[in-house]
Scaffold this active site. Structure first.
Site, PDB file in Angstrom:
ATOM      1  N   ALA A  60       1.945   5.165  11.505  1.00 27.05           N
ATOM      2  CA  ALA A  60       2.749   6.153  10.602  1.00 27.05           C
ATOM      3  C   ALA A  60       3.870   5.408   9.876  1.00 27.05           C
ATOM      4  O   ALA A  60       4.102   4.443  10.310  1.00 27.05           O
ATOM      5  CB  ALA A  60       3.380   7.340  11.312  1.00 27.05           C
ATOM      6  N   GLN A  61       3.869   5.508   8.618  1.00 34.67           N
ATOM      7  CA  GLN A  61       4.873   4.709   7.798  1.00 34.67           C
ATOM      8  C   GLN A  61       5.528   6.181   6.630  1.00 34.67           C
ATOM      9  O   GLN A  61       5.567   6.736   6.385  1.00 34.67           O
ATOM     10  CB  GLN A  61       4.035   3.985   6.613  1.00 34.67           C
ATOM     11  N   GLU A  88       0.725  -1.043  -0.100  1.00 34.48           N
ATOM     12  CA  GLU A  88      -0.310  -0.018   0.131  1.00 34.48           C
ATOM     13  C   GLU A  88       0.853   1.203  -0.100  1.00 34.48           C
ATOM     14  O   GLU A  88       0.671   2.048  -0.788  1.00 34.48           O
ATOM     15  CB  GLU A  88      -1.010   0.017   1.250  1.00 34.48           C
TER      16      GLU A  88
END
Length: 499
Positions: free
Chosen positions: A206-207, A164
């Site tokens: 969070a990424q 994603e």
């Protein structure tokens, strides 16, 4: 031999030379008909809702990858797919209104050629881990509905978090024209800009996604994508418990413990005159609620009244102390200088809080923008957005987290042009769906358009004049010979009578 006898062979010679010139003149391919518009449909089955996106592109490609030019969307009525655990068939039925809308948007003759995909994200990933049988039932119900549509259904799947975020990375760099750009003639040319990294702040985590050199990654590490003639290896580093919802819960839990003697707790990250009653177990549950101070925590059912005090300085300090105690966030522990160094120096931030801040309090300085956002009143927040007030009040906390991250060595790009690019594309909320479809266009067949050979207008005019001269010369020569033959017998007859 007279010139009259030499004229016919000379005309043949000139005509032959003209034909040779025609063969040697440079030509270019001119399309007979305009290129067809193709369509693709991607459904984003997110945690809170499902959205159907229609993308458009022409059959031309840039280095074997498509060039998407348009987007329209249809929000599916109802909650996210994972909420239909009691009746999976209703999940499939909820898609029908948007599928009917798509049939009107796309020409009927293109329906059978339009690929249709569905991708499920965070909530379905979690459901697949805890209740895999239910997850499979939901996907089966969705698949049944999508197969019954007139479009070319290609599959429904649950995307992993790295996948994603990798597609998010593709979408960001595509709309910023980092893969290619249009020159002054409107033609596609390679872009000399470097690729941007992406910081994505969701609900629970969070990424940070960036492109890394091939030799610095293990063979099975990261996501590998082939786009516009180049291979990109992308690595996503997770930061659990640092999404919007978890940051709010952890912050409230910290405030309640610090002010445990009071039933009314002051929150500097919320605006003045905003308050909410919070039950302790709602903010202190799950793996993100770990705390060393457990000897005097409130009871699970105990309720506290949280009121906003709108103090930007205190909020920034509180968020920083909260993050300093975090151990789960890999890119908070390691700055770019000590971690794997990305190929790109800047990171674009994808967050609803940052989208709001870019529009409501634009400023070239992130610190000043955060301070102004945290100082906004309830009427100001409501005036700037149609989102619910319970969502808007948490934007200050999220922006403070992003500001803290910018002080640890990461160069975060929150400029307005990037945000505007997403709005123009119409894919501001689509995120990964745009990148997903772009990565798939390399496997889609490309139409072979019909062409005619064309030459430059000046050369064409010169050759046309030459042919006209040849035709006139041939016509005059033939007319002269015919007239000469007709006059010759009459001359002989008159000679005989004279004798």
């Amino acid at each position: 031999m007279s010139w009259r006898e030499l004229l016919p062979p000379w005309l043949v010679i000139v005509a032959g030379l003209t034909g040779i010139v025609l063969l040697c003149v440079s030509t270019k391919d001119v399309p007979v008909a305009p290129l067809r518009t193709k369509y693709g449909i991607v459904l984003d089955a997110g945690p809170s809702r499902t959205i159907l996106f229609i993308y458009q592109w022409t059959t031309t490609k840039a280095n074997k990858t498509g060039v998407i030019r348009g987007c329209s969307s249809c929000p599916v009525q109802g909650p996210g797919v994972s909420s239909y655990s009691d009746s999976p068939q209703k999940a499939g039925k909820s898609l029908e209104p948007c599928l009917n809308w798509a049939q009107k948007e796309i020409p009927a003759e293109q329906h059978s050629q339009t690929p249709l995909y569905l991708g499920a994200t965070a909530s379905m990933r979690q459901l697949n881990l805890t209740r895999p049988i239910l997850s499979d039932s939901l996907l089966a119900a969705l698949t049944g509905t999508l197969k019954s549509s007139p479009f070319s259904f290609q599959g429904a799947q649950i995307l992993s978090s790295p996948e994603e975020e990798a597609f998010n990375w593709v979408a960001v760099n595509y709309v910023l024209e980092n893969f290619f750009k249009y020159d002054w003639r409107g033609e596609l040319v390679p872009s000399r800009r470097g690729m941007a990294g992406v910081l994505s702040v969701g609900g629970s985590s969070a990424q940070l996604t960036s492109e890394l050199e091939e030799e610095k990654l293990a063979p099975k590490e990261g996501v590998r994508l082939q786009l516009y003639g180049h291979t990109h290896r992308l690595l996503t580093r997770q930061c659990p418990c640092h999404g919007t919802e978890q940051l709010r819960s952890r912050l409230l839990a910290l405030l309640i413990q610090d002010q445990r003697s009071a039933k009314t707790v002051s929150n500097p990250c919320w605006p003045l005159s905003y308050s909410r009653e919070v039950q302790w177990q709602s903010v202190h549950a799950g793996p993100c609620a770990a705390s060393d101070d457990t000897w005097n925590i409130p009871g699970p059912k105990e309720v506290f009244n949280i009121t906003g005090s709108s103090n930007a300085t205190a909020c920034l300090s509180l968020v920083q102390s909260l993050l300093n105690s975090s151990s789960s966030c890999s890119f908070l522990r390691h700055s770019p200088s000590t971690a794997l160094k990305p190929l790109q120096p800047r990171f674009l931030v994808l967050s609803e809080a940052m989208d709001f801040m870019r529009g409501a309090v634009p400023s070239p300085d992130l610190g000043q923008a955060v301070e102004r956002l945290c100082g906004m009143s309830v009427p100001e927040l409501i005036r700037e957005s149609q989102a619910s007030l319970d969502t808007l009040v948490d934007y200050c906390t999220v922006s403070a987290f992003i500001f803290h991250l910018s002080t640890t060595g990461y160069t975060l790009d929150f400029d307005r042009p990037a945000w505007t690019a997403f709005q123009k594309m119409g894919a501001r909320s689509s995120g990964w769906t745009l990148g997903y479809l772009l990565s798939l266009t390399s496997t889609m067949p490309q139409d072979s358009p019909s062409f005619l050979k064309g030459i430059e207008p000046g050369v064409w005019s010169l050759l046309l004049i030459l042919f006209v001269v040849l035709l006139m010369g041939s016509f005059l020569r033939i007319s002269y010979r015919v007239m000469a033959k007709e006059s010759s017998p009459s001359h002989r007859n008159s000679s005989v009578f004279d004798d």
